[in-house]
Design a protein around this motif. Structure first.
Motif, PDB file in Angstrom:
ATOM      1  N   LEU A  50       0.871  -1.178   0.000  1.00  0.00           N
ATOM      2  CA  LEU A  50       0.000   0.000   0.000  1.00  0.00           C
ATOM      3  C   LEU A  50       0.905   1.224   0.000  1.00  0.00           C
ATOM      4  CD1 LEU A  50      -2.672   1.561   0.317  1.00  0.00           C
ATOM      5  CD2 LEU A  50      -2.490   1.179   2.794  1.00  0.00           C
ATOM      6  N   GLN A  51       0.751   2.096  -0.970  1.00  0.00           N
ATOM      7  CA  GLN A  51       1.680   3.212  -1.095  1.00  0.00           C
ATOM      8  C   GLN A  51       0.973   4.510  -1.475  1.00  0.00           C
ATOM      9  OE1 GLN A  51       5.175   2.994  -0.461  1.00  0.00           O
ATOM     10  NE2 GLN A  51       4.673   5.180  -0.332  1.00  0.00           N
ATOM     11  N   VAL A  52       1.289   5.574  -0.736  1.00  0.00           N
ATOM     12  CA  VAL A  52       0.860   6.919  -1.119  1.00  0.00           C
ATOM     13  C   VAL A  52       1.933   7.498  -2.031  1.00  0.00           C
ATOM     14  CG1 VAL A  52       0.301   9.248  -0.325  1.00  0.00           C
ATOM     15  CG2 VAL A  52      -0.403   7.260   1.034  1.00  0.00           C
ATOM     16  N   ILE A  53       1.508   8.035  -3.170  1.00  0.00           N
ATOM     17  CA  ILE A  53       2.430   8.654  -4.127  1.00  0.00           C
ATOM     18  C   ILE A  53       1.989  10.093  -4.357  1.00  0.00           C
ATOM     19  CG2 ILE A  53       3.280   8.601  -6.505  1.00  0.00           C
ATOM     20  CD1 ILE A  53       2.985   5.602  -6.480  1.00  0.00           C
ATOM     21  N   GLY A  73       1.835  17.110   0.541  1.00  0.00           N
ATOM     22  CA  GLY A  73       3.152  16.753   0.040  1.00  0.00           C
ATOM     23  C   GLY A  73       3.714  15.591   0.832  1.00  0.00           C
ATOM     24  N   VAL A  74       4.774  15.006   0.342  1.00  0.00           N
ATOM     25  CA  VAL A  74       5.368  13.813   0.936  1.00  0.00           C
ATOM     26  C   VAL A  74       5.721  14.013   2.410  1.00  0.00           C
ATOM     27  CG1 VAL A  74       7.482  12.416   0.911  1.00  0.00           C
ATOM     28  CG2 VAL A  74       6.229  12.805  -1.202  1.00  0.00           C
ATOM     29  N   HIS A  75       6.385  15.118   2.744  1.00  0.00           N
ATOM     30  CA  HIS A  75       6.893  15.302   4.102  1.00  0.00           C
ATOM     31  C   HIS A  75       5.761  15.338   5.142  1.00  0.00           C
ATOM     32  CE1 HIS A  75      10.713  15.751   2.323  1.00  0.00           C
ATOM     33  NE2 HIS A  75      10.604  17.022   1.964  1.00  0.00           N
ATOM     34  N   TYR A  76       4.735  16.129   4.870  1.00  0.00           N
ATOM     35  CA  TYR A  76       3.656  16.284   5.852  1.00  0.00           C
ATOM     36  C   TYR A  76       2.818  15.015   5.961  1.00  0.00           C
ATOM     37  CZ  TYR A  76       0.095  18.607   8.642  1.00  0.00           C
ATOM     38  OH  TYR A  76      -0.758  18.959   9.666  1.00  0.00           O
ATOM     39  N   ILE A  77       2.530  14.385   4.828  1.00  0.00           N
ATOM     40  CA  ILE A  77       1.749  13.142   4.861  1.00  0.00           C
ATOM     41  C   ILE A  77       2.508  12.062   5.618  1.00  0.00           C
ATOM     42  CG2 ILE A  77       0.814  11.263   3.442  1.00  0.00           C
ATOM     43  CD1 ILE A  77       0.103  13.335   1.337  1.00  0.00           C
ATOM     44  N   ASN A  78       3.808  11.979   5.424  1.00  0.00           N
ATOM     45  CA  ASN A  78       4.612  11.001   6.162  1.00  0.00           C
ATOM     46  C   ASN A  78       4.471  11.190   7.667  1.00  0.00           C
ATOM     47  OD1 ASN A  78       5.999   9.014   4.607  1.00  0.00           O
ATOM     48  ND2 ASN A  78       7.277  10.604   3.710  1.00  0.00           N
ATOM     49  N   ARG A  79       4.546  12.441   8.114  1.00  0.00           N
ATOM     50  CA  ARG A  79       4.427  12.701   9.565  1.00  0.00           C
ATOM     51  C   ARG A  79       3.048  12.317  10.075  1.00  0.00           C
ATOM     52  NH1 ARG A  79       7.454  17.407   8.206  1.00  0.00           N
ATOM     53  NH2 ARG A  79       5.597  18.729   8.256  1.00  0.00           N
ATOM     54  N   HIS A 100      11.488   8.641   5.451  1.00  0.00           N
ATOM     55  CA  HIS A 100      10.223   7.942   5.665  1.00  0.00           C
ATOM     56  C   HIS A 100       9.543   7.637   4.339  1.00  0.00           C
ATOM     57  CE1 HIS A 100      10.797   9.807   9.696  1.00  0.00           C
ATOM     58  NE2 HIS A 100      10.373   8.610  10.067  1.00  0.00           N
ATOM     59  N   ALA A 101       8.771   6.535   4.317  1.00  0.00           N
ATOM     60  CA  ALA A 101       8.257   6.048   3.033  1.00  0.00           C
ATOM     61  C   ALA A 101       6.777   5.681   3.073  1.00  0.00           C
ATOM     62  CB  ALA A 101       9.065   4.842   2.571  1.00  0.00           C
ATOM     63  N   TYR A 102       6.026   6.222   4.037  1.00  0.00           N
ATOM     64  CA  TYR A 102       4.574   6.029   3.980  1.00  0.00           C
ATOM     65  C   TYR A 102       4.053   6.723   2.718  1.00  0.00           C
ATOM     66  CZ  TYR A 102       5.348   4.897   8.898  1.00  0.00           C
ATOM     67  OH  TYR A 102       5.818   4.334  10.064  1.00  0.00           O
ATOM     68  N   ALA A 103       4.673   7.850   2.382  1.00  0.00           N
ATOM     69  CA  ALA A 103       4.393   8.564   1.138  1.00  0.00           C
ATOM     70  C   ALA A 103       5.714   8.819   0.427  1.00  0.00           C
ATOM     71  CB  ALA A 103       3.685   9.886   1.418  1.00  0.00           C
ATOM     72  N   ILE A 104       5.722   8.681  -0.913  1.00  0.00           N
ATOM     73  CA  ILE A 104       6.924   8.937  -1.703  1.00  0.00           C
ATOM     74  C   ILE A 104       6.537   9.758  -2.935  1.00  0.00           C
ATOM     75  CG2 ILE A 104       8.098   6.847  -0.935  1.00  0.00           C
ATOM     76  CD1 ILE A 104       7.337   5.508  -3.559  1.00  0.00           C
ATOM     77  N   THR A 105       7.512  10.364  -3.584  1.00  0.00           N
ATOM     78  CA  THR A 105       7.225  11.138  -4.789  1.00  0.00           C
ATOM     79  C   THR A 105       7.006  10.208  -5.980  1.00  0.00           C
ATOM     80  OG1 THR A 105       9.554  11.317  -5.398  1.00  0.00           O
ATOM     81  CG2 THR A 105       8.648  13.062  -3.994  1.00  0.00           C
ATOM     82  N   VAL A 106       6.393  10.754  -7.023  1.00  0.00           N
ATOM     83  CA  VAL A 106       6.191   9.986  -8.247  1.00  0.00           C
ATOM     84  C   VAL A 106       7.550   9.560  -8.819  1.00  0.00           C
ATOM     85  CG1 VAL A 106       5.248  10.007 -10.589  1.00  0.00           C
ATOM     86  CG2 VAL A 106       4.040  11.210  -8.746  1.00  0.00           C
TER      87      VAL A 106
END
Length: 762
Positions: A540-543, A552-558, A653-659
């Motif tokens: 399961l990955q947020v992109i 954005g990646v940073h805030y979603i990861n936190r 952190h990798a709960y969310a990553i960039t495209v």
């Protein structure tokens, strides 16, 4: 900048490679923990540290050091602490005590000027005394240089790197040309070098400053993917950057061309300027590709074997059969296509034909995850391109070449009859240069991938340029075979610029959200639901298209981390820069580390230990050990690797990553937040790349207008590159030479006899 003064009482931790140090400083009766790059510091020294206080989440208040001054310790106790600190080999606590008891305040004078007197002490030979003297002199020399460089404006860390690059002559060389630091000291760009030049008297460096600024503009262009710039654009951007007249830049550019730092060429009647490294790299790739394309394959494949294998696979279309025949008969070829177009099917047929024909084949991809997917799809071993080329530090010591980190090169080519590279759109010019260097004439090269995805992060547009050059036959697969539901259907629609139905049920789900806050709230709720259904949390990955902002990646990861892995008393944490890592966190390796050791969890480490953790590898933090200052990470639910605290810049952190970070990977379920206004950055191929990362389910959360705008925005990120032109130029040169040779044969019938005579003369 504030400072503190006191005596160093203890070195808690020191990394010998980068001088990162944690120590205790006694000042006015208080003990203060100080951290930073602090080379050659010893207990007992009286120092002044420049910097400022920070608060560490685990270790409390600390003083972060950016600069320092020190004086040699005074008093028997401090001198003894200094000598026993470990920087002078051969002196432990007992020996230090004996030296101080004999010489007291004269200790340093004796070591520096009369080392033979040390041999009077029992246990110190004359040879050992001279060794102590040499180590002491070396240490003092380094400290003196570092102090000089600090006065020029370098930090302690930068000063140490400069010392390693230039030796004791560093101050003289930097004073002569401070802009040389841009090439030799990591972390120093034009702005910092210019600040140092200003401190030294910028007026004496006018010409150097202009030329360095031009090179800086070119380097920034390379960071954006370009390998060259139109000359007029480069002159305009450089003049604007420096706030000077364009004529001054023109004169500076002439000097750079004359000195060989940059190269100038005409492409389609446009004058273009390139950093010499980029120009030589693209020229070399062109030379090698043209040579490979004209070579006779080392191992031939019979038509009988080809047709027999194709007949065995009943479901192959005519398009796929044509692609297979092209791949097994061409010295170099390209196969591209979107999801579901049968690239894997074609690849497996090619491999079957090669195996039956005795063609030794190697498989590789740009990233670890892409290589793993290739291996899973083919049932054959696949490696990263770096691993295929045997990247390693030992090779770097054998040569000063920019590409010396690859053990496989022209002198040590790959022992293969064919090499197949998947996800070729991710390959930049430097990696492609390393690859073709390791291919000897007669080795087949097959490039596969999706040319419509985002281009490489590094400079160049390699796959598209090779296709455009027509140096080798290529097949673009258009017919969709795989039943991929609406994900595959809509991916192809997006790629063609067609509207998609966002509200159909199935594997392609769209959830409206009017603003970023609403999108974030929906995303978190959706993620928590999907994590319960996932076979593995890693599937399961947020992109995200961007790193910053509410979605954005940073805030979603936190936000996701605090819900999925909240702080508990029994969970260790460690801070590194702006990141706080916690036991249980999902993390990603963000650089290739080919020397990082790992072992299989639960198995015999002796039998399963290996090396290599790659950009894009995802794992979980299993254990953080503050005492040993290490972090243990479990990658892909099987490989265990340990990181020192100062290596944590390699993970995030990798709960969310960039495209961009998701390229080369596939996940069962992808959640994609799209709640933005119009932006040139939000392009069709960015959306296409994100969609094609999902295998079973894609959930888009955001505005319908954002999706529509991205589909309509067909602006592929424009990259100024020259590889296709260099290939065409190289091919024309060879064809002209061959044509001249044919004419020579016709005009002089005895041509072959002449050649024989010349050969005998050689």
């Amino acid at each position: 900048m504030s400072y503190i003064e006191g005596t160093v009482v203890d070195i808690i931790y020191r990394n010998e490679h980068n001088s990162y140090t944690v120590l205790e400083l006694e000042t006015e009766g208080n003990l203060i923990v100080c951290v930073g790059s602090i080379p050659l510091i010893q207990p007992g020294e009286y120092v002044r540290f420049y910097g400022g206080y920070t608060t560490h989440k685990n270790y409390g208040r600390q003083f972060k050091v950016t600069g320092m001054e020190s004086q040699m310790p005074q008093g028997d106790e401090s001198i003894c602490m200094f000598l026993a600190g470990g920087l002078i080999r051969g002196i432990g606590e007992s020996t230090a005590q004996k030296i101080v008891e004999m010489f007291h305040e004269e200790t340093f004078s004796v070591i520096e000027n009369k080392p033979e007197q040390l041999a009077k002490i029992k246990g110190i030979s004359a040879r050992a005394a001279m060794k102590i003297h040499e180590d002491f002199i070396r240490m003092q020399a380094v400290r003196g240089v570092v102090m000089q460089l600090q006065k020029m404006g370098l930090t302690v860390k930068e000063a140490m790197i400069a010392y390693e690059a230039y030796g004791s002559g560093a101050p003289f060389l930097i004073e002569k040309n401070p802009y040389r630091l841009m090439d030799d000291v990591k972390g120093i760009g034009f702005v910092k070098a210019d600040r140092i030049a200003e401190k030294l008297g910028r007026e004496q460096y006018v010409s150097l400053r202009t030329q360095s600024a031009i090179r800086y503009v070119l380097s920034r262009a390379m960071q954006s993917g370009h390998t060259c710039l139109p000359e007029t654009m480069l002159i305009r951007q450089s003049a604007q950057f420096l706030q000077v007249d364009e004529q001054e830049v023109v004169e500076g550019l002439k000097g750079l061309i004359a000195s060989g730092y940059v190269a100038e060429n005409n492409y389609n009647a446009v004058r273009a300027v390139a950093d010499s490294t980029a120009f030589l790299t693209e020229s070399y790739i062109a030379y090698k590709l043209v040579g490979l394309s004209k070579a006779v394959p080392k191992m031939q494949v019979s038509q009988e074997v080809i047709e027999r294998v194709l007949a065995e696979e009943k479901m192959l279309s005519d398009e796929q059969k044509t692609a297979v025949r092209m791949a097994v008969t061409s010295p170099v070829c390209i196969i591209t296509g979107g999801p579901g177009t049968g690239k894997t099917t074609i690849l497996n047929q090619v491999l079957k034909i090669f195996e039956r024909s005795g063609v030794v084949t190697m498989l590789a991809a740009p990233t670890g995850r892409a290589a793993k997917r290739m291996e899973s799809a083919t049932g054959r071993q696949a490696k990263t391109i770096h691993r295929l080329l045997e990247y390693g530090a030992e090779a770097a010591e054998e040569s000063e070449s920019d590409f010396s980190l690859f053990r496989r090169d022209e002198d040590h080519p790959l022992e293969a009859d064919a090499v197949i590279i998947d996800e070729s759109s991710m390959v930049d010019i430097f990696l492609m240069r390393g690859l073709v260097a390791a291919l000897e004439p007669g080795t087949r090269l097959i490039l596969t991938g999706d040319a419509d995805q985002l281009p490489s992060v590094g400079p160049g547009n390699v796959l598209k340029d090779i296709i455009a050059s027509k140096v080798a036959p290529s097949t673009v697969l258009n017919e969709v075979f795989r039943s991929g539901g609406n994900i595959v259907l809509n991916a192809h629609k997006v790629n063609e610029g067609e509207a998609v139905d966002l509200f159909r049920a199935g594997d392609f789900v769209f959830i409206p959200a009017d603003n970023a806050d609403e999108a974030l709230k929906t995303l978190i709720s959706c993620y928590m639901e999907q994590i319960k259904l996932a076979k593995s949390p890693e599937q399961l990955q947020v992109i995200c298209p961007v790193k910053k902002g509410t979605i954005g990646v940073h805030y979603i990861n936190r936000q996701l981390r605090e819900r999925l892995n909240p702080r508990l008393m029994d969970k260790q944490e460690v801070s590194f820069g702006e990141n706080l890592f916690r036991e249980g966190d999902k993390v990603m390796q963000i650089v290739n580390n080919y020397n990082k050791s790992w072992y299989i969890a639960g198995a015999s480490a002796v039998l399963t230990r290996s090396e290599g953790v790659y950009n894009g590898d995802v794992g979980r933090i299993e254990r953080i050990c503050p005492e040993e200052r290490t972090v243990r990470i479990l990658f892909d639910e099987e490989r265990v690797a340990e990181y020192a605290f100062d290596e944590l810049n390699e993970i995030e952190h990798a709960y969310a990553i960039t495209v961009h970070k998701s390229q080369g990977s596939e996940f069962d379920t992808v959640i994609l937040p799209l709640c933005y206004g119009y932006s040139d950055f939000l392009t069709r191929n960015l959306l296409y790349t994100a969609i094609t990362r999902a295998k079973k389910k894609l959930i888009i959360i955001g505005r319908e207008s954002t999706v529509r705008n991205m589909i309509d925005n067909a602006k592929v990120s424009l990259r100024y590159t020259a590889l296709d032109h260099e290939i065409k130029k190289e091919r024309a040169l060879i064809e002209d030479a061959q044509s001249g040779r044919r004419l020579f044969r016709e005009e002089i019938p005895q041509y072959d006899d002449l050649i024989d005579i010349f050969s005998e003369g050689d």
